[in-house]
Design an enzyme around this catalytic site. Sequence first.
Site, PDB file in Angstrom:
ATOM      1  N   LYS A   2      46.240  28.841  41.132  1.00  0.00           N
ATOM      2  CA  LYS A   2      46.711  30.234  41.164  1.00  0.00           C
ATOM      3  C   LYS A   2      48.215  30.306  41.398  1.00  0.00           C
ATOM      4  O   LYS A   2      48.872  31.229  40.917  1.00  0.00           O
ATOM      5  CB  LYS A   2      45.965  31.031  42.231  1.00  0.00           C
ATOM      6  CG  LYS A   2      44.517  31.290  41.810  1.00  0.00           C
ATOM      7  CD  LYS A   2      43.860  32.439  42.526  1.00  0.00           C
ATOM      8  CE  LYS A   2      42.551  32.754  41.826  1.00  0.00           C
ATOM      9  NZ  LYS A   2      41.720  33.699  42.485  1.00  0.00           N
ATOM     10  N   LYS A  39      36.430  28.500  33.562  1.00  0.00           N
ATOM     11  CA  LYS A  39      35.462  29.332  34.288  1.00  0.00           C
ATOM     12  C   LYS A  39      35.651  30.807  33.933  1.00  0.00           C
ATOM     13  O   LYS A  39      36.789  31.279  33.830  1.00  0.00           O
ATOM     14  CB  LYS A  39      35.686  29.133  35.789  1.00  0.00           C
ATOM     15  CG  LYS A  39      34.646  29.781  36.675  1.00  0.00           C
ATOM     16  CD  LYS A  39      35.094  29.743  38.123  1.00  0.00           C
ATOM     17  CE  LYS A  39      36.139  30.786  38.397  1.00  0.00           C
ATOM     18  NZ  LYS A  39      35.812  31.802  39.398  1.00  0.00           N
ATOM     19  N   LYS A  47      37.451  37.015  36.800  1.00  0.00           N
ATOM     20  CA  LYS A  47      37.823  38.431  36.743  1.00  0.00           C
ATOM     21  C   LYS A  47      39.244  38.574  36.230  1.00  0.00           C
ATOM     22  O   LYS A  47      39.535  39.477  35.457  1.00  0.00           O
ATOM     23  CB  LYS A  47      37.737  39.036  38.147  1.00  0.00           C
ATOM     24  CG  LYS A  47      36.308  39.339  38.557  1.00  0.00           C
ATOM     25  CD  LYS A  47      36.282  40.112  39.858  1.00  0.00           C
ATOM     26  CE  LYS A  47      35.968  39.217  41.008  1.00  0.00           C
ATOM     27  NZ  LYS A  47      36.501  39.434  42.265  1.00  0.00           N
TER      28      LYS A  47
END
Length: 346
Positions: free
Chosen positions: A130, A211, A214
């Site tokens: 991230k 994956k 969202k």
Amino acid sequence: MSKATTTSAFYDAGPVRTPRVFSGIQPTGVLHIGSYVGALQQWVARQHEHENIFCVVDLHALTIPEVVDPRGLRAASRSVAALFFAAGIDPAANIVFVQSQVHEHAELAWILNCTTPLGWLQRMTQFKSKAAGLESVGTGLLDYPVLQAADILLYDTDLVPVGDDQRQHVELTRDIAIRFNNLFGDVFTLPRVVIPDLGARIMGLDEPTVKMSKSLAESRSGHAINLLDSEVTVRKTIMAAVTDSGREVRFEYASPGVLNLLTIYQVLTDLSKDEIEREFEGVGYGQLKKALVEVVLGTLSPIQERFRCYMSDLDELDAILARGAERARSIAAGTLHRVKGAVGID
Ligand code: AQP
């Protein structure tokens, strides 16, 4: 780092008392079929076997400032809670609340920060991925797993049912608890991660090697099936899902895209691999996709109906969450008191 015991069976939980379960989901965007299969569905399936605490972790959502605005975050927290109930979580049998309504989470996180080595956090793969694309990285993004440890440890949690992507964070929670117990005595229960045998990592329909997430779903229309998607969108997304140039529907030889579709189909139908292979023998991927559309719509339609019902009475929804927070606080306060006593700030 110690290796946390992973179990896909809830039955060998160990302690004599009813095992306590804690799990949470961030209110960052609409939940997708991956979070449903990886987390929500297993919460619902086992909800009457354990003492359960399910949390909308809005403090975690603050680590991604660009996806939240104040009004949006409040609305998203309600919406995620409504989805918990719409998916089948019984508000009378389980404690469901919004994290920020129980201040003990943030307080315990601070104390745990003081005993958690920085290197443990810098090694987290989710932090690395991230933080990779960001010009400036907020401290919260690095510290996120410590807050998650506080979430779990506050409730003397035995079992943490999550998708595969959260395995490392639950293992870290265990390490944080072990270290704290070594320093200050036997304060924390050591939790165990529970990963579903099937559907622990649902992949993106547009890119089956990453994956389903969202954040990617926000920027790519064909990436995920959201739990609130319309029939048209579900159909379009599944029919456009990446497969390969073959046509044989076999688990063993399936490419990542086909295996992903098969996995979603298997989890939602509860059929065996053999039954599924027989169903699609000689008919190709088109038929598999069409059947998956129907199964997904059959799953989503009652969830969406119940969701609308919960969202039509926000006062009642808020009251359920306030009761949940009160029940959560009564457990959390006891643990925090114990922790403060152990470190000498009571
Ligand atoms: N693709 C997935 N397959 C199986 N399980 C999944 N989970 C998430 N994605 C998948 C599990 O669902 C819960 C979701 O919790 P969360 O929304 O707080 O976690 P997250 O990692 O932030 O979810 P996303 O979708 O991946 O969001 P972003 O893009 O923000 O990172 C967890 O139990 C998770 O394991």
